[in-house]
Design an enzyme around this catalytic site. Structure first.
Site, mmCIF file in Angstrom:
data_model
loop_
_atom_site.group_PDB
_atom_site.id
_atom_site.type_symbol
_atom_site.label_atom_id
_atom_site.label_comp_id
_atom_site.label_asym_id
_atom_site.label_seq_id
_atom_site.Cartn_x
_atom_site.Cartn_y
_atom_site.Cartn_z
ATOM 1 N N LEU A 172 45.690 31.594 56.143
ATOM 2 C CA LEU A 172 45.309 30.493 57.032
ATOM 3 C C LEU A 172 43.793 30.419 57.215
ATOM 4 O O LEU A 172 43.276 29.450 57.753
ATOM 5 C CB LEU A 172 45.967 30.650 58.405
ATOM 6 N N GLY B 85 39.391 34.753 57.981
ATOM 7 C CA GLY B 85 38.025 35.136 57.613
ATOM 8 C C GLY B 85 37.043 34.006 57.886
ATOM 9 O O GLY B 85 35.940 34.233 58.389
ATOM 10 N N TYR C 263 44.132 40.035 40.412
ATOM 11 C CA TYR C 263 45.285 39.153 40.610
ATOM 12 C C TYR C 263 45.989 39.463 41.930
ATOM 13 O O TYR C 263 46.635 38.619 42.529
ATOM 14 C CB TYR C 263 46.305 39.324 39.472
ATOM 15 N N LYS D 268 56.975 24.969 66.927
ATOM 16 C CA LYS D 268 57.924 26.096 67.063
ATOM 17 C C LYS D 268 57.434 27.381 66.361
ATOM 18 O O LYS D 268 57.484 28.466 66.971
ATOM 19 C CB LYS D 268 59.300 25.681 66.536
ATOM 20 N N CYS E 263 27.102 41.052 34.702
ATOM 21 C CA CYS E 263 27.707 42.363 34.474
ATOM 22 C C CYS E 263 28.390 42.420 33.106
ATOM 23 O O CYS E 263 27.681 42.467 32.104
ATOM 24 C CB CYS E 263 28.637 42.733 35.631
ATOM 25 N N HIS F 17 25.113 42.224 40.123
ATOM 26 C CA HIS F 17 25.892 41.076 40.601
ATOM 27 C C HIS F 17 25.078 40.276 41.612
ATOM 28 O O HIS F 17 25.151 40.550 42.813
ATOM 29 C CB HIS F 17 27.169 41.567 41.300
ATOM 30 N N GLU G 245 25.600 37.415 42.713
ATOM 31 C CA GLU G 245 26.447 36.568 43.570
ATOM 32 C C GLU G 245 26.699 37.183 44.946
ATOM 33 O O GLU G 245 26.921 36.453 45.915
ATOM 34 C CB GLU G 245 27.786 36.249 42.880
HETATM 35 N N1 GLN Z 1 33.426 46.872 32.602
HETATM 36 C C1 GLN Z 1 31.994 46.857 32.629
HETATM 37 C C2 GLN Z 1 31.439 48.166 33.172
HETATM 38 O O1 GLN Z 1 32.133 48.912 33.830
HETATM 39 C C3 GLN Z 1 31.480 45.688 33.443
HETATM 40 C C4 GLN Z 1 31.821 45.764 34.894
HETATM 41 C C5 GLN Z 1 31.659 44.466 35.647
HETATM 42 O O2 GLN Z 1 31.600 43.388 35.041
HETATM 43 N N2 GLN Z 1 31.644 44.517 36.961
HETATM 44 O O3 GLN Z 1 30.279 48.468 32.976
#
Ligand code: GLN
Length: 540
Positions: free
Chosen positions: A18, A21, A57, A192, A384, A510, A512
């Site tokens: 819902l 967060g 997933y 309800k 990555c 990363h 992001e």
């Molecule tokens: N599998 C790759 C590693 O462990 C890249 C990991 C990722 O994309 N976060 O270095």
């Protein structure tokens, strides 16, 4: 001196998903704008010690904090809304609670007592719930309880909330989020399920102070009154949360419903200054009035579940707003990409992003996507695993290295251009053992990265075991793939770029995880700027 920190608990009922967060983040944003120091933490009722070992997933993306914790994706929302970092302490699971209690029991700390859910597990939950508030850094701590009220595994958390509410008095408050389903046939919102859900909470001894109802249509006065009556609440404490066009509308919608003032009144706190949300509104206005639509393909193997790439999608939204463009994100399954359909799948894209990931599945398609971007001059952003694949592709197709791959997929490859980091070679356990969290990175002047960040020293978050094999760096640089970001302590390659390409940049870290509404990430901004330019050129 007794603590003055206030604690808000957010529970959910009727169904999952819902948006507890988003509710917690939006409320926190409003309280922050009113001048309070706010943090949000999430308690997840599953047995995994953290979500790091969970398949995307199962649970969507694993969000990585600056201090290297692998956490629930809701922490990403907390950071994107509040613009302040979270930490290991902001995400606790049942697994972590039990781990601590069992370790204590093994040490003999319970002095021969029978160790039980109540009080030992609930005491540990309580300790963790109060922790951030006791540091004196926050005026208000919002605690989101994962799962749905009524789940067996949520019971110890609801019980702890009951105890804390009693102990905290005016300093504690419970917000319950439910759903008002709309019945087409009768043309009504039905209350309800909400009544039942609140009854369930009451059975556990918890009276919610505020009820937030997710709904597709506005609540009538009657509906609001009915909920108030059945749930022992004044009508002012029944708050509507309509489906929104974007999650970033929610703080403004909840402000209209006065959620923040009702909360502050109940917590006996001053209203502070009225939230203007100037920057936030400017961001929203650019987001909703784009000059153009730019198409970006995200190539990954979990694309069926968009939550698996939550932070990337949000960072693209932030970067799009800065560039005043709408990002039309095409989710491309890496297993679907082959040389025959590359033109059809990738030909009309203005930018290609190859996503992070683990394991061999879908690697071939990712290599083809990189090759396509490189050869056709389409702006490319690898993250990555996306960077590792960019290196592999360059080795295979530009340098002509045979059997050029990562040792993650072929341990005895002839040309292991991506290999296991030295520090990883001894690692036996899966959970929490990657290179995690924030590390420094030095940038080369005259690089795309330097132009994007406008500084030469940065810090970014990581989650990986493999790296660009330094034995190959000279060969690659000579052929045109240069390392423009390196770790100052180890020399590890953090960023690669192809200088002859209009925009080709890939990062081992990363980016992001650090993009927020108020601080859109420079690399997403610059990637989208390049995509926008590509789009304009293609149209000419
Ligand atoms: N599998 C790759 C590693 O462990 C890249 C990991 C990722 O994309 N976060 O270095």
């Amino acid at each position: 001196m007794a603590s003055t920190t206030r604690y808000i608990f957010v529970t959910g009922g009727v169904t999952s998903s819902l948006g507890k967060g988003i509710l917690a983040s939006s409320l926190a944003k409003l309280l922050q704008e009113r001048g309070y120091r706010v943090t949000i933490q999430k308690f997840d009722p599953y047995i995994n010690v953290d979500p790091g070992t969970l398949n995307p997933y199962e649970h969507g993306e694993c969000f990585v904090t600056e201090d290297g914790a692998e956490t629930d994706l809701d922490l990403g929302h907390y950071e994107r809304f509040l613009n302040i970092p979270t930490s290991q302490a902001n995400n606790v699971t049942t697994g972590r609670i039990y781990q601590t209690v069992i370790q204590r029991e093994r040490k003999g700390d319970y002095g021969g007592k029978t160790v039980q859910v109540i009080p030992h597990i609930t005491d540990e939950i309580k300790r963790c719930m109060m922790l951030l508030g006791e540091e004196g850094k926050f005026d208000i701590v919002i605690t989101e309880i994962g799962g749905t009220v009524g789940d067996i595994e949520s019971l110890p958390y609801v019980e702890t909330v009951r105890q804390l509410k009693y102990e905290l008095g005016n300093r504690g408050l419970v917000i319950h989020l439910t759903l008002l389903p709309y019945l087409q046939t009768s043309g009504e919102l039905k209350t309800k399920p909400t009544q039942h859900s609140v009854k369930m909470l009451l059975q556990s001894g918890v009276q919610p102070d505020i009820l937030v109802a997710r709904t597709e249509f506005h609540m009538t006065k009657e509906v609001r009154g009915k909920i108030a009556l059945f749930c022992n609440l004044p009508q002012s404490a029944v708050v509507e949360s309509m489906d929104a066009e974007t999650i970033y509308d929610v703080p403004l919608m909840l402000k209209k419903e006065n959620l923040d003032t009702v909360v502050l009144k109940k917590l006996k706190l001053k209203p502070g200054k009225t939230p203007e949300l100037v920057e936030w509104r400017a961001f929203l206005s650019r987001l909703k009035n784009p000059l153009e639509t730019v198409t970006v393909g995200l190539v990954g193997k979990y694309v069926e579940l968009h939550d698996a790439y939550k932070s990337i999608a949000e960072a693209l939204t932030h970067g799009g707003s800065v560039n005043e463009i709408k990002v039309d994100l095409k989710w491309i399954h890496s297993e679907d990409v082959n040389p025959e359909n590359a033109d059809r799948l990738l030909g009309s894209l203005d930018g290609i992003l190859v996503a992070p990931g683990f394991g061999e599945r879908g690697i071939e398609g990712k290599v083809i996507a990189v090759q396509y971007a490189r050869e056709k001059g389409i702006p490319f952003f690898g993250i990555c695993l996306g960077m590792q694949v960019a290196v592999i592709e360059f080795g295979q197709n530009v340098i002509g290295l045979k059997d050029c791959i990562s040792t993650e997929f072929k341990p005895n490859a002839e040309n292991p251009v991506i290999c296991l980091m030295e520090e990883q070679k001894q690692v036996k356990q899966l959970g929490g053992t990657m290179r995690l969290g924030g590390y420094d990175c030095d940038l080369k002047k005259d690089s795309l990265a330097y132009r994007a960040y406008r500084k030469s020293s940065i810090r970014e978050r990581h989650r990986h075991r493999y790296e660009f094999n330094p034995a190959y760096s000279e060969k690659f640089e000579a052929a045109g793939m240069v390392i423009t970001g390196t770790n100052p302590d180890t020399g590890l390659a953090e960023i690669v770029e192809i200088t002859s390409h209009p925009y080709f940049l890939a990062t081992q870290f990363h980016p992001e995880f650090r993009s927020t509404v108020e601080n859109p990430h420079p690399l997403f901004v610059s990637f989208l700027k390049a995509a926008y330019q590509h789009h304009q050129k293609a149209r000419d």
